[in-house]
Design a protein around this motif. Sequence first.
Motif, PDB file in Angstrom:
ATOM      1  N   TRP A  19       2.798   0.056   1.647  1.00 49.42           N
ATOM      2  CA  TRP A  19       2.186   1.363   1.880  1.00 49.42           C
ATOM      3  C   TRP A  19       0.717   1.217   2.251  1.00 49.42           C
ATOM      4  CZ3 TRP A  19       5.323   5.286   2.536  1.00 49.42           C
ATOM      5  CH2 TRP A  19       6.576   5.262   1.936  1.00 49.42           C
ATOM      6  N   ALA A  23      -1.090   2.256   5.894  1.00 50.19           N
ATOM      7  CA  ALA A  23      -2.273   3.117   5.933  1.00 50.19           C
ATOM      8  C   ALA A  23      -3.440   2.403   6.601  1.00 50.19           C
ATOM      9  CB  ALA A  23      -2.654   3.547   4.513  1.00 50.19           C
ATOM     10  N   GLY A  78      -9.620   5.384   7.534  1.00 46.30           N
ATOM     11  CA  GLY A  78      -8.834   4.341   8.189  1.00 46.30           C
ATOM     12  C   GLY A  78      -9.575   3.024   8.282  1.00 46.30           C
TER      13      GLY A  78
END
Length: 266
Positions: A19, A23, A78
């Motif tokens: 995960w 991301a 990000g």
Amino acid sequence: MNSSVDPAGAARQVAKNPWFERAARLGYAANGVLHATLGILAAVIATGGKAEADQSGAMRTLADQPFGMVLLWVCAIGALLLGLWSLAQAFLPENKVRERIKHAATSVSFLAVGFTFGRFAVGKPSDSGKTATSFSGEMMKSGLGRTLLIAIGIGLLVMAGYYIYKGVTRRFLKDLSGSRHSEVSRAIKTSGMIGYPAKGVVLGTLGVLFIVATVQGDPKEANGIDGALKTIQDQPFGPVALIAIGVGLVCYAIYLVFRARYDQMD
């Protein structure tokens, strides 16, 4: 009870978390947004318009757009996630030394970009051109500092050569997993082959400016990417070259968006 922290174990939890990895891919897209904006600003300068074509100018331009602040926050998150993921990779003992150094450098780069996005998102912008000039001025006050500035310039020239080499030889494809769609594969190859050399030209010009500024003892010459692009504009056929670089940076941005999807993340 043993309260000691295991850096390798903590890094493994981050680096191997699927995960977190998904991301972190957003960081490449954030870098793409930044380079696309730089490319557009370079074209504005080439056509006689006024623009600040560096990291600060690009982020200021993004902030002025509808939903710009939301975009800045998304890009900040990000870039920071990718920086943290790369930092975790640098601490994994099973990675080769060369890979760990590469991930460490990537981590520093993306964490810096993420923090800069964050500063603009919270309304505390910085000026990258003035920062570069101030940094150069302080370094020029000593012999060691001038030596380091020249080393930075040479390092940028080496990076420029590598970017150009990577684009011409399509070596960037080794970073990616293949796409099943031939149209996507062609778009990745084309954008990378154009984008990498364009980024290399900008880095090379910036490296030359650092060296020239140090030799001449004028820190104003080392004023970042904006100065590098405007130096190109002042050359014969400069506006044409600058438009080509602007297009190249947009192509590099497109490649980075593809990289967000297809990077092997190892």
